[in-house]
Design an enzyme around this catalytic site. Sequence first.
Site, PDB file in Angstrom:
ATOM      1  N   SER A 147       0.780  -1.650   0.558  1.00 50.52           N
ATOM      2  CA  SER A 147       0.778   0.134  -0.137  1.00 50.52           C
ATOM      3  C   SER A 147       0.163   1.124   0.259  1.00 50.52           C
ATOM      4  CB  SER A 147      -1.236  -0.439   1.214  1.00 50.52           C
ATOM      5  OG  SER A 147       0.039   0.061   2.962  1.00 50.52           O
ATOM      6  N   ASP A 204       5.856   3.034   6.299  1.00 47.52           N
ATOM      7  CA  ASP A 204       6.488   2.264   5.403  1.00 47.52           C
ATOM      8  C   ASP A 204       6.427   3.617   4.444  1.00 47.52           C
ATOM      9  OD1 ASP A 204       5.330   0.031   6.966  1.00 47.52           O
ATOM     10  OD2 ASP A 204       3.520  -0.016   5.578  1.00 47.52           O
TER      11      ASP A 204
HETATM   12  N1  LIG Z   1      -0.716  -3.192  -7.214  1.00 43.02           N
HETATM   13  C1  LIG Z   1      -1.326  -2.294  -6.178  1.00 43.02           C
HETATM   14  N2  LIG Z   1      -2.817  -1.644  -7.349  1.00 43.02           N
HETATM   15  C2  LIG Z   1      -3.590  -1.418  -6.289  1.00 43.02           C
HETATM   16  N3  LIG Z   1      -4.343  -1.569  -5.413  1.00 43.02           N
HETATM   17  C3  LIG Z   1      -3.214  -1.889  -4.266  1.00 43.02           C
HETATM   18  C4  LIG Z   1      -1.522  -2.540  -5.117  1.00 43.02           C
HETATM   19  N4  LIG Z   1      -1.141  -2.146  -3.668  1.00 43.02           N
HETATM   20  C5  LIG Z   1      -1.432  -2.521  -2.926  1.00 43.02           C
HETATM   21  N5  LIG Z   1      -2.798  -1.576  -3.096  1.00 43.02           N
HETATM   22  C6  LIG Z   1      -3.975  -1.516  -2.381  1.00 43.02           C
HETATM   23  O1  LIG Z   1      -2.997  -1.331  -0.921  1.00 43.02           O
HETATM   24  C7  LIG Z   1      -3.616  -2.558  -0.460  1.00 43.02           C
HETATM   25  C8  LIG Z   1      -3.174  -3.399   0.270  1.00 43.02           C
HETATM   26  O2  LIG Z   1      -2.706  -2.831   1.388  1.00 43.02           O
HETATM   27  P1  LIG Z   1      -2.699  -3.625   3.143  1.00 43.02           P
HETATM   28  O3  LIG Z   1      -3.742  -4.051   3.367  1.00 43.02           O
HETATM   29  O4  LIG Z   1      -1.543  -2.044   3.929  1.00 43.02           O
HETATM   30  O5  LIG Z   1      -1.143  -4.486   2.846  1.00 43.02           O
HETATM   31  P2  LIG Z   1       0.078  -4.412   2.511  1.00 43.02           P
HETATM   32  O6  LIG Z   1       0.462  -3.155   2.457  1.00 43.02           O
HETATM   33  O7  LIG Z   1       1.237  -5.118   3.715  1.00 43.02           O
HETATM   34  O8  LIG Z   1       0.200  -4.834   1.218  1.00 43.02           O
HETATM   35  C9  LIG Z   1      -4.789  -3.790  -1.479  1.00 43.02           C
HETATM   36  O9  LIG Z   1      -5.653  -4.460  -0.644  1.00 43.02           O
HETATM   37  C10 LIG Z   1      -4.762  -2.450  -2.426  1.00 43.02           C
HETATM   38  O10 LIG Z   1      -6.066  -1.315  -1.914  1.00 43.02           O
HETATM   39  C1  LIG Z   2       1.149  -2.263  11.544  1.00 43.19           C
HETATM   40  C2  LIG Z   2       1.752  -0.798  11.091  1.00 43.19           C
HETATM   41  O1  LIG Z   2       2.435  -0.836  12.246  1.00 43.19           O
HETATM   42  C3  LIG Z   2       2.305  -1.517   9.474  1.00 43.19           C
HETATM   43  C4  LIG Z   2       1.024  -2.272   8.501  1.00 43.19           C
HETATM   44  O2  LIG Z   2       2.327  -2.525   7.457  1.00 43.19           O
HETATM   45  P1  LIG Z   2       1.476  -3.652   6.344  1.00 43.19           P
HETATM   46  O3  LIG Z   2       0.588  -2.440   5.707  1.00 43.19           O
HETATM   47  O4  LIG Z   2       0.905  -4.598   6.415  1.00 43.19           O
HETATM   48  O5  LIG Z   2       2.240  -3.755   5.384  1.00 43.19           O
HETATM   49  C5  LIG Z   2       1.166   0.216  10.938  1.00 43.19           C
HETATM   50  C6  LIG Z   2       1.333   1.242  10.250  1.00 43.19           C
HETATM   51  O6  LIG Z   2       2.388   1.764  10.828  1.00 43.19           O
HETATM   52  O7  LIG Z   2       0.654   2.572   9.822  1.00 43.19           O
HETATM   53 MG   LIG Z   3       0.336  -1.499   4.083  1.00 43.66          MG
END
Ligand SMILES: Nc1ncnc2c1ncn2[C@@H]1O[C@H](COP(=O)(O)OP(=O)(O)O)[C@@H](O)[C@H]1O
Ligand SMILES: C[C@@](O)(CCOP(=O)(O)O)CC(=O)O
Ligand SMILES: [Mg+2]
Length: 387
Positions: A147, A204
């Site tokens: 994200s 992040d």
């Molecule tokens: N390549 C991408 N295309 C579209 N949306 C994305 C993409 N990468 C991330 N996202 C958005 O970020 C979300 C995942 O973020 P999150 O739950 O914070 O997990 P993480 O950051 O650990 O991957 C996805 O569900 C989507 O909404």
């Molecule tokens: C749980 C947290 O500490 C990290 C979240 O990382 P991720 O979206 O799971 O990659 C949230 C934040 O710091 O914003």
């Molecule tokens: Mg995230």
Amino acid sequence: MEVTARAPGKIILSGEHAVVHGSTAVAASINLYTYITLRIPPPSETNDTLILQLKDIGLEFSWPIGRIKEALPESNGLDSSTPATCSGKFAESISALVEEQNIPEAKLALASGVSAFLWLYTCIQGFKPATVIITSELPLGSGLGSSAAICVALSAAFLAFSKSSSLDKGHQGWLDFGENELELLNKWAFEGEKIIHGKPSGIDNTVSTYGNMIKFKSGGLTRIKSAVPLRMLITNTKVGRNTKALVAGVSERTLRHPDAMTSVFNAVDSISKELSTIIQAPAPDDISVTEKEEKIGELMEMNQGLLQCMGVSHASIETVLRTTLKFKLTSKLTGAGGGGCVLTLLPTLLSGTVVDKVIAELETCGFQCLIAGIGGKGAQVSFCGSS
Ligand SMILES: Nc1ncnc2c1ncn2[C@@H]1O[C@H](COP(=O)(O)OP(=O)(O)O)[C@@H](O)[C@H]1O
Ligand SMILES: C[C@@](O)(CCOP(=O)(O)O)CC(=O)O
Ligand SMILES: [Mg+2]
């Protein structure tokens, strides 16, 4: 006009969740990236559409520029050098624009990413027709910061063509941003993360923007450098989860047990500070490297225990912990937990055979393992396609 931006994912070595509540955390970038290509057609072309292609997901969305103007008339008045929060009326209009695209039910988690795209695009680029193509090497929703990487890469691509950009558009290959531009793109990316996470700490997007390794507390970063290379095995449990819901869950627990949770967050703060000191301390010989790695492993184990206290572990994460412990290796979840990825410290003197055995056993559980490069560059752009 065309530009490609890339931004890395990350691992959190200590302090996830607690960092949202003001504790110190330590994070590093990894060599898996999200790429954004922005194509702005010449004014002679009559195409009046904003197109978003999610290449590896196989989805395409498009909005007539007139529809965006009608939904977000005020966003054009915003200034790309002053990051703005998408709230109230703006948030409702963005949701309506996303809903009109009828995202398939199974892919609805992407809606917040698409919302972040629309917000960043209209605020930074205004109402220009364009095609934006997203590809990513990061697993989505697994704790590796997809994200943040998407928000940083979007901000980087859009700012590269903004009025205030001083980047050399004739440069060949990947180009770094200057300090002031990094600060601005990090602030915009944070606004995007707010749309996806609700209440992000900012760690992040900051580590994805600046790259390398950082110590982070209450919005402030200190760049740190590991005195010895750190090797981590990343195991993806492939159990899907959502950061926004997990962060909200920890906040609810904090409301129910404020004193106990404050103690947990304070303990995490101490762990992260000690970890950052140990990581940076010189280790002149093998013995001191081993001692250092033992301390890092112990701090990771303590952090994992506290993450369990916060309620963000998961049966799949516990399976990874038990499996790696059989090989005397310590692990902790990374990112929001609830599934997603787990880090296992691989000591320098650990033999390749043992690493292969651990990976084989984890893979028989249905998990996916990778050893990513830690601490590479942050956000970059290339004006002649990726290189
Ligand atoms: N390549 C991408 N295309 C579209 N949306 C994305 C993409 N990468 C991330 N996202 C958005 O970020 C979300 C995942 O973020 P999150 O739950 O914070 O997990 P993480 O950051 O650990 O991957 C996805 O569900 C989507 O909404
Ligand atoms: C749980 C947290 O500490 C990290 C979240 O990382 P991720 O979206 O799971 O990659 C949230 C934040 O710091 O914003
Ligand atoms: Mg995230």
